[in-house]
Every structure is written in structure tokens, then in C-alpha cells.
Design an enzyme around this catalytic site. Structure first.
Site, PDB file in Angstrom:
ATOM      1  N   CYS A 118     -31.561 -17.445  41.837  1.00 30.69           N
ATOM      2  CA  CYS A 118     -32.514 -18.534  42.124  1.00 30.69           C
ATOM      3  C   CYS A 118     -33.903 -18.214  41.559  1.00 30.69           C
ATOM      4  O   CYS A 118     -34.325 -18.779  40.546  1.00 30.69           O
ATOM      5  CB  CYS A 118     -32.621 -18.791  43.627  1.00 30.69           C
ATOM      6  SG  CYS A 118     -31.072 -19.303  44.411  1.00 30.69           S
ATOM      7  N   ARG A 119     -34.624 -17.321  42.205  1.00 30.97           N
ATOM      8  CA  ARG A 119     -36.049 -17.139  41.879  1.00 30.97           C
ATOM      9  C   ARG A 119     -36.298 -16.382  40.586  1.00 30.97           C
ATOM     10  O   ARG A 119     -37.080 -16.829  39.736  1.00 30.97           O
ATOM     11  CB  ARG A 119     -36.765 -16.451  43.049  1.00 30.97           C
ATOM     12  CG  ARG A 119     -36.847 -17.310  44.283  1.00 30.97           C
ATOM     13  CD  ARG A 119     -37.253 -16.500  45.491  1.00 30.97           C
ATOM     14  NE  ARG A 119     -36.206 -15.533  45.846  1.00 30.97           N
ATOM     15  CZ  ARG A 119     -36.320 -14.599  46.769  1.00 30.97           C
ATOM     16  NH1 ARG A 119     -37.454 -14.462  47.417  1.00 30.97           N
ATOM     17  NH2 ARG A 119     -35.322 -13.787  47.045  1.00 30.97           N
ATOM     18  N   ASN A 152     -30.736 -12.719  42.140  1.00 27.38           N
ATOM     19  CA  ASN A 152     -30.832 -13.002  40.696  1.00 27.38           C
ATOM     20  C   ASN A 152     -30.052 -14.272  40.315  1.00 27.38           C
ATOM     21  O   ASN A 152     -29.494 -14.361  39.232  1.00 27.38           O
ATOM     22  CB  ASN A 152     -30.376 -11.803  39.859  1.00 27.38           C
ATOM     23  CG  ASN A 152     -30.684 -11.920  38.366  1.00 27.38           C
ATOM     24  OD1 ASN A 152     -29.901 -11.489  37.532  1.00 27.38           O
ATOM     25  ND2 ASN A 152     -31.796 -12.510  38.015  1.00 27.38           N
TER      26      ASN A 152
HETATM   27  P1  4NP Z   1     -32.547 -15.284  44.962  1.00 28.12           P
HETATM   28  O1  4NP Z   1     -31.866 -16.132  46.149  1.00 28.12           O
HETATM   29  O2  4NP Z   1     -32.832 -13.910  45.547  1.00 28.12           O
HETATM   30  O3  4NP Z   1     -33.784 -16.051  44.660  1.00 28.12           O
HETATM   31  O4  4NP Z   1     -31.539 -15.261  43.833  1.00 28.12           O
HETATM   32  C1  4NP Z   1     -30.777 -15.689  46.892  1.00 28.12           C
HETATM   33  C2  4NP Z   1     -29.511 -15.804  46.372  1.00 28.12           C
HETATM   34  C3  4NP Z   1     -28.425 -15.409  47.128  1.00 28.12           C
HETATM   35  C4  4NP Z   1     -28.609 -14.879  48.396  1.00 28.12           C
HETATM   36  C5  4NP Z   1     -29.880 -14.751  48.914  1.00 28.12           C
HETATM   37  C6  4NP Z   1     -30.970 -15.155  48.154  1.00 28.12           C
HETATM   38  N1  4NP Z   1     -27.485 -14.485  49.179  1.00 28.12           N
HETATM   39  O5  4NP Z   1     -27.694 -14.051  50.335  1.00 28.12           O
HETATM   40  O6  4NP Z   1     -26.356 -14.543  48.696  1.00 28.12           O
END
Ligand code: 4NP
Length: 171
Positions: free
Chosen positions: A15-16, A13
Site C-alpha cells: 500500500c504505502r 509493501n
Molecule cells: P502497507 O499496508 O504496510 O502500507 O503495505 C499493509 C498491508 C498489509 C498488512 C498491513 C498493512 N497486513 O497486515 O497484511
């Protein structure tokens, strides 16, 4: 006036899903239908709970004139009642949401964002940009813009078909 509540969901939560939330809100505002929607985002993990969106996500969004102040939070048990639709960014998020859903009715609320991407070829993931380069963040924006536009069209059709009462059937 009926409304639809939409929760965009990825892993962290940061980036995407905040990108999808920001784009969906921008599109709904631009079309004058913002008040027909409750829009939020959350992560299947709580790794980044309380954090602002990733600086690379915010920089890429700013290049397209978008900004937001969302803070990361994990999907909560009450979200299954609060939201009509839980929109997963990739197939892993989709599987994790289905596994966590407390009922059949809750499972029916879980959808994959790129099932609305008319240009999709191959898999339906919004790829995780976290460990990659800047291009990945631009790709997230492109995929979310395409898919959120079609999702908005779909939900406006549902609202038009059900002018009274709160919420709609997911699909
Ligand atoms: P998101 O991206 O799922 O698009 O917010 C990520 C943000 C952090 C992590 C992995 C994906 N992480 O491993 O910390």
C-alpha cells in the site's frame, strides 16, 4: 554522475511504500532527473512477498494517472549497503528499521517520510490504509505527493552540492 539510491519502507509493501516509490519516480521523471536516482520499496514484514500492490492502492493511483508493476518484497540485509536512504512510512516502520540496522552508519540512513511534509500537524505517520475505507488510500497519495516533492528537492540540493562520486550523506 553521482546518483542517490532511495528505498521506501512500510509494513506490507503493498500500500504505502509502493505508492511513495511510484510518486517519487513520477516526480523525478517529470523533472527530467530520473537517471539521478535508484528507487525501490520494501516491507519490514514478508507477509505479502511476491504480491502485486493492493487493488485499492492501484485503483487510487490510477485515478491520478499513476501505475506500477512492483511486487512486494521484505527488506533484505543487503539493502543496508545498496541504499543511501531508507525512508520509513510511519514511526513503527522507523523504529523497526533502526532496530534492524547493522551499524551506526546504517542507522543514519533511516528517515521518516513525513519529516519532509511541510503541512504536517501532529504525528508524522502515513496512516496504514489496509483495514480502512477508500478515503485512507486517497490520504496516502496526498501525504506521499507532498512529502516526496520536498524530499526530491532536498536530494537534488544534495546532488548539486556533491557533483562527483556515488551517493550522498543521508541528511
Ligand atoms: P502497507 O499496508 O504496510 O502500507 O503495505 C499493509 C498491508 C498489509 C498488512 C498491513 C498493512 N497486513 O497486515 O497484511
Amino acid at each position: 554522475m553521482s546518483t542517490i539510491s532511495v528505498l521506501f519502507v512500510c509494513l506490507g509493501n503493498i500500500c504505502r511504500s509502493p505508492t511513495a516509490e511510484g510518486i517519487f519516480r513520477h516526480l523525478a521523471t517529470a523533472r527530467g532527473v530520473h537517471d539521478r536516482f535508484v528507487i525501490d520499496s520494501a516491507g519490514t514484514s514478508g507477509f505479502h512477498a511476491g504480491d502485486a500492490s493492493d487493488p485499492r492502492t492501484l485503483a487510487a493511483a490510477a485515478r491520478r494517472g499513476l501505475s506500477w508493476t512492483h511486487r512486494s518484497r521484505q527488506v533484505h540485509a543487503t539493502d543496508w549497503q545498496r541504499f543511501d536512504l531508507l525512508v520509513a512510512m510511519d514511526r513503527k516502520n522507523h523504529r523497526d528499521l533502526l532496530a534492524a540496522a547493522p551499524s551506526e552508519a546504517a542507522r543514519a540512513k533511516v528517515v521518516l517520510l513525513r519529516s519532509w511534509d511541510g503541512a504536517a500537524a501532529g504525528d508524522l505517520d502515513v496512516p496504514d490504509p489496509y483495514y480502512g475505507g477508500d478515503r485512507g488510500f486517497e490520504d496516502v497519495l496526498d501525504l506521499c505527493e507532498r512529502s516526496c516533492g520536498a524530499l526530491l528537492d532536498h536530494l537534488l540540493d544534495r546532488l548539486a552540492a556533491q557533483p562527483t562520486g556515488k551517493g550522498v550523506a543521508p541528511r
